[in-house]
Scaffold this active site. Structure first.
Site, PDB file in Angstrom:
ATOM      1  N   GLU A  54      -1.832  -5.335   8.676  1.00  0.00           N
ATOM      2  CA  GLU A  54      -0.990  -4.792   9.749  1.00  0.00           C
ATOM      3  C   GLU A  54      -1.603  -5.018  11.126  1.00  0.00           C
ATOM      4  OE1 GLU A  54      -0.193  -0.628   9.004  1.00  0.00           O
ATOM      5  OE2 GLU A  54       0.703  -1.040   7.040  1.00  0.00           O
ATOM      6  N   ASP A  76      -1.159  -6.121  -0.285  1.00  0.00           N
ATOM      7  CA  ASP A  76      -1.510  -5.419   0.950  1.00  0.00           C
ATOM      8  C   ASP A  76      -3.003  -5.131   1.017  1.00  0.00           C
ATOM      9  OD1 ASP A  76       0.341  -4.906   2.936  1.00  0.00           O
ATOM     10  OD2 ASP A  76       1.223  -3.177   1.909  1.00  0.00           O
ATOM     11  N   ASP A 111       0.838  -1.200   0.000  1.00  0.00           N
ATOM     12  CA  ASP A 111       0.000   0.000   0.000  1.00  0.00           C
ATOM     13  C   ASP A 111       0.877   1.255   0.000  1.00  0.00           C
ATOM     14  OD1 ASP A 111       0.869  -0.191   2.611  1.00  0.00           O
ATOM     15  OD2 ASP A 111      -1.111   0.045   3.526  1.00  0.00           O
ATOM     16  N   GLU A 156       8.938  -4.331  10.758  1.00  0.00           N
ATOM     17  CA  GLU A 156       9.408  -3.051  10.208  1.00  0.00           C
ATOM     18  C   GLU A 156       9.983  -2.156  11.287  1.00  0.00           C
ATOM     19  OE1 GLU A 156       6.722  -1.111   7.498  1.00  0.00           O
ATOM     20  OE2 GLU A 156       8.018   0.660   7.329  1.00  0.00           O
TER      21      GLU A 156
HETATM   22  O1  KIV Z   1       3.522  -1.140   1.700  1.00  0.00           O
HETATM   23  C1  KIV Z   1       4.699  -1.507   1.770  1.00  0.00           C
HETATM   24  O2  KIV Z   1       5.536  -1.211   0.900  1.00  0.00           O
HETATM   25  C2  KIV Z   1       5.095  -2.314   2.921  1.00  0.00           C
HETATM   26  C3  KIV Z   1       6.558  -2.575   3.091  1.00  0.00           C
HETATM   27  C4  KIV Z   1       7.238  -1.379   3.640  1.00  0.00           C
HETATM   28  C5  KIV Z   1       6.796  -3.771   3.932  1.00  0.00           C
HETATM   29  O3  KIV Z   1       4.288  -2.706   3.684  1.00  0.00           O
END
Ligand code: KIV
Length: 272
Positions: A122, A90, A51, A190
């Site tokens: 998340e 995501d 995302d 992260e």
């Molecule tokens: O959205 C994204 O690029 C991520 C990475 C930073 C792991 O979630």
């Protein structure tokens, strides 16, 4: 022989084998057909349709504005470009937070409309865990994401390193175990201290994929615009730039402009 080289298609099972064999997992973000095709041909294990598209593709300050349909558009383009790697999509802000039923409906929509292989969400609180369980029970692989969780930026207020304090570190360790028990196949860690990421990685049977979490995670992920040097402003300590694309593209386009203005392009061999 590495696990990576032996297999035709990367699956969640392959990642598990890689962790057991001590072979590191490579993951990069992509948002379109052409880059996905290059990364897949280069042998990447996982492409994350992140995302972060909200930032690097659409120019928003945060990941919050991107919609489920916009994520689906990016994921469809990526899936058309790959033949071997695992694609993780995501789940955007608002597509899973309200309840597990909504989370499942969003995950099903992603899987049906994109051809992607799995989803990522998340957090590790009770609601996130219930959603992971619900999605996994429908047969959809889920990757977790702990530490700096950009969808909660307004709760935290900054993008600084997370879980430096004992309480937050203890919660992260607990959340990681809960995600594993809920059926997650891997967890992104992260921007957390390397020592904590090592402890979490060693305590789990599923792989961890780090970004700013040190070298002891089972794999690493970077945002393509950061590692290719497209995004010049972003310079966190964890980032290694493998290319300076901003400079190279600026040079190439600058030369093209000069050639057009000076009537050097096209020449007689570049016309019909
Ligand atoms: O959205 C994204 O690029 C991520 C990475 C930073 C792991 O979630």
């Amino acid at each position: 022989m590495s696990v990576n080289k032996e297999i035709k298609k990367v699956t969640t099972h392959t990642l598990q084998l890689m962790k057991s064999a001590g072979e590191k997992i490579s993951m990069i973000t992509a948002y379109d057909y052409s880059f996905a095709n290059i990364f897949d041909s280069a042998g990447i294990d996982i492409i994350l349709v992140g995302d972060s598209a909200s930032n690097v593709m659409a120019g928003h300050e945060t990941t919050l504005p991107i919609t489920l349909d916009q994520m689906i558009y990016h994921a469809q383009s990526v899936v058309r470009g790959i033949s071997r790697c695992l694609v993780v999509v995501d789940m955007p802000f608002g597509s899973y937070q309200s309840n597990p039923q909504i989370a499942l409906a969003s995950a099903i929509k992603i899987m049906k409309e994109t051809g992607g292989h799995s989803v990522k969400l998340e957090g590790g609180d009770e609601e996130a865990i219930d959603s992971v369980k619900k999605i996994v029970s429908a047969g959809i692989p889920v990757m977790g994401h702990l530490g700096l969780t950009p969808q909660s930026i307004y709760k935290f207020g900054t993008y600084t390193v997370r879980a430096k304090e004992i309480d937050e570190a203890a919660k992260l360790k607990k959340d990681a175990l809960l995600l594993q028990e809920a059926g997650a196949f891997a967890i992104v860690l992260e921007k957390i201290p390397a020592a904590l990421a090592k402890e979490v990685s060693e305590s789990l049977s599923i792989p961890t994929i780090g970004i700013g979490a040190g070298g002891d995670c089972d794999g690493q992920v970077l945002v393509m615009h950061d590692m290719l040097g497209i995004n010049v402003e972003f310079k966190p300590r964890f980032l290694r730039k493998y290319l300076n694309m901003h400079e190279q593209v600026t040079g190439a386009v600058g030369q093209y402009i000069k050639d057009v203005k000076s009537k050097n392009f096209p020449n007689e061999n570049e016309q019909y």
